[in-house]
Design a protein around this motif. Structure first.
Motif, PDB file in Angstrom:
ATOM      1  N   MET A   1      24.666   4.494  47.606  1.00  0.00           N
ATOM      2  CA  MET A   1      25.648   5.390  48.035  1.00  0.00           C
ATOM      3  C   MET A   1      26.286   4.761  49.599  1.00  0.00           C
ATOM      4  O   MET A   1      25.494   4.635  50.128  1.00  0.00           O
ATOM      5  CB  MET A   1      25.082   6.698  47.909  1.00  0.00           C
ATOM      6  CG  MET A   1      26.086   7.758  48.340  1.00  0.00           C
ATOM      7  SD  MET A   1      26.952   8.127  46.708  1.00  0.00           S
ATOM      8  CE  MET A   1      25.858   9.628  46.085  1.00  0.00           C
ATOM      9  N   CYS A   2      27.635   5.109  49.752  1.00  0.00           N
ATOM     10  CA  CYS A   2      27.911   4.909  51.218  1.00  0.00           C
ATOM     11  C   CYS A   2      28.291   6.258  51.739  1.00  0.00           C
ATOM     12  O   CYS A   2      29.096   6.862  51.462  1.00  0.00           O
ATOM     13  CB  CYS A   2      29.447   3.919  51.071  1.00  0.00           C
ATOM     14  SG  CYS A   2      29.459   2.421  50.152  1.00  0.00           S
ATOM     15  N   THR A   3      27.354   6.216  52.827  1.00  0.00           N
ATOM     16  CA  THR A   3      27.529   7.898  53.324  1.00  0.00           C
ATOM     17  C   THR A   3      27.899   7.815  54.938  1.00  0.00           C
ATOM     18  O   THR A   3      27.909   6.545  55.559  1.00  0.00           O
ATOM     19  CB  THR A   3      26.246   8.456  53.493  1.00  0.00           C
ATOM     20  OG1 THR A   3      25.528   7.732  54.463  1.00  0.00           O
ATOM     21  CG2 THR A   3      25.588   8.458  52.203  1.00  0.00           C
ATOM     22  N   ALA A   4      28.679   8.689  55.574  1.00  0.00           N
ATOM     23  CA  ALA A   4      28.880   8.733  57.139  1.00  0.00           C
ATOM     24  C   ALA A   4      27.391   9.074  57.559  1.00  0.00           C
ATOM     25  O   ALA A   4      26.639   9.997  56.974  1.00  0.00           O
ATOM     26  CB  ALA A   4      30.050   9.770  57.270  1.00  0.00           C
ATOM     27  N   LYS A   5      27.428   9.011  58.997  1.00  0.00           N
ATOM     28  CA  LYS A   5      26.214   9.417  59.672  1.00  0.00           C
ATOM     29  C   LYS A   5      26.288  10.772  59.754  1.00  0.00           C
ATOM     30  O   LYS A   5      27.032  11.615  59.504  1.00  0.00           O
ATOM     31  CB  LYS A   5      26.274   9.039  60.967  1.00  0.00           C
ATOM     32  CG  LYS A   5      25.396   8.035  61.678  1.00  0.00           C
ATOM     33  CD  LYS A   5      25.297   8.015  62.961  1.00  0.00           C
ATOM     34  CE  LYS A   5      24.213   6.993  63.299  1.00  0.00           C
ATOM     35  NZ  LYS A   5      25.072   5.670  64.027  1.00  0.00           N
ATOM     36  N   GLY A   6      24.732  11.426  59.357  1.00  0.00           N
ATOM     37  CA  GLY A   6      24.810  12.697  59.737  1.00  0.00           C
ATOM     38  C   GLY A   6      24.632  13.481  57.970  1.00  0.00           C
ATOM     39  O   GLY A   6      24.503  14.509  57.962  1.00  0.00           O
ATOM     40  N   GLU A   7      25.218  12.749  57.268  1.00  0.00           N
ATOM     41  CA  GLU A   7      25.536  13.328  55.669  1.00  0.00           C
ATOM     42  C   GLU A   7      24.048  13.352  55.140  1.00  0.00           C
ATOM     43  O   GLU A   7      22.940  12.685  55.595  1.00  0.00           O
ATOM     44  CB  GLU A   7      26.143  12.684  54.761  1.00  0.00           C
ATOM     45  CG  GLU A   7      27.967  12.918  55.378  1.00  0.00           C
ATOM     46  CD  GLU A   7      28.838  12.049  54.702  1.00  0.00           C
ATOM     47  OE1 GLU A   7      29.902  12.673  54.238  1.00  0.00           O
ATOM     48  OE2 GLU A   7      28.459  10.781  54.189  1.00  0.00           O
ATOM     49  N   GLU A   8      23.786  14.312  54.266  1.00  0.00           N
ATOM     50  CA  GLU A   8      22.236  14.550  53.855  1.00  0.00           C
ATOM     51  C   GLU A   8      21.619  13.370  52.872  1.00  0.00           C
ATOM     52  O   GLU A   8      21.817  13.414  51.623  1.00  0.00           O
ATOM     53  CB  GLU A   8      22.248  15.746  52.851  1.00  0.00           C
ATOM     54  CG  GLU A   8      22.681  16.851  53.683  1.00  0.00           C
ATOM     55  CD  GLU A   8      22.755  18.130  52.830  1.00  0.00           C
ATOM     56  OE1 GLU A   8      21.944  18.689  52.711  1.00  0.00           O
ATOM     57  OE2 GLU A   8      24.144  18.599  52.452  1.00  0.00           O
TER      58      GLU A   8
END
Ligand code: CA
Length: 232
Positions: free
Chosen positions: A80-87
């Motif tokens: 998964m590619c997430t942004a910082k701070g996502e859960e």
């Protein structure tokens, strides 16, 4: 090896595609969630899926759940590619079921390392020999014994299960919650702090190679996907 990249940012998707092709992968691109789901289930099935968490139509978490619900796609590894701070803990935990993650902006090199680590793990599952070697570490899964070089490590049954969970899922993120359910059993009346306590003890017993168990702050743990040359 076919990589499906589900990413609505076209520039990023193209960059990733180019880098993957350069490394010898085949690539299938999808720019929306619905397209992505269709691309995940069309033949030939992808060997690994790179999935953006934030998509305009369907969220990455929803897509991941649907993939896990289908027999044909449930074992395809997902990064998964997430942004910082996502859960992140929720995303890689059993709630959503991604196998690993990268935080945006990520380097394409890091992504490729993660993809290779996942593919190595998946391809090694077949046959599953009882004896597992990892650098200086040797584990006999059936006998519940472990050695560093030729010296046996004295482990409790629980520590052995913990070590085995780490080694057999090396290179993958393991949240405290997932470890609780795998090692202790989901009904166990223990808190995630208990996991940390036992990981600490296990690391101490592993001595020099305790560093194979990496702490991911706020997320959980990850066993290195390859032994270090300098301690191996
Ligand atoms: Ca996006």
């Amino acid at each position: 090896m076919l990589v499906l990249v589900i990413e609505d940012e076209v520039d990023l998707a193209t960059t990733v595609e180019y880098a993957l092709r350069t490394e010898g992968f085949q690539v299938r691109l999808a720019h929306s969630g619905k397209q992505g789901l269709a691309a995940a289930t069309s033949e030939p099935l992808p060997d690994v899926i790179v999935l953006d968490l934030m998509l305009p139509d369907l969220s990455g978490t929803e897509i991941c759940r649907r993939l896990r619900d289908q027999e044909r796609t449930k074992n395809i590894p997902v990064i998964m590619c997430t942004a910082k701070g996502e859960e992140i803990d929720r995303v890689v935990g059993f709630e959503v079921g991604a196998d690993d993650y990268v935080v945006k902006p990520f380097s394409v090199r890091e992504l490729i390392l993660r993809i290779r680590a996942l593919l190595r793990r998946v391809n090694r599952v077949e046959g599953e020999p009882s004896l597992i070697r990892f650098g200086r570490l040797k584990i006999d899964r059936d006998a519940h014994r472990a050695w560093i070089d030729d010296a046996e490590i004295e482990l409790t049954a629980l520590e052995f299960r913990l070590l085995h969970a780490f080694v057999s899922r090396k290179g993958r993120v393991q949240t405290r919650e997932a470890l609780l359910s795998d090692v202790w059993g989901i009904e166990a009346d223990v808190t995630t702090r208990t996991v940390d306590t036992h990981v600490k003890r296990l690391r101490e017993k592993l001595g020099e190679i305790g560093g194979y168990v990496e702490t991911l702050r706020g997320v959980g743990y990850r066993f290195k996907d390859q032994p270090d040359e300098d301690v191996a």
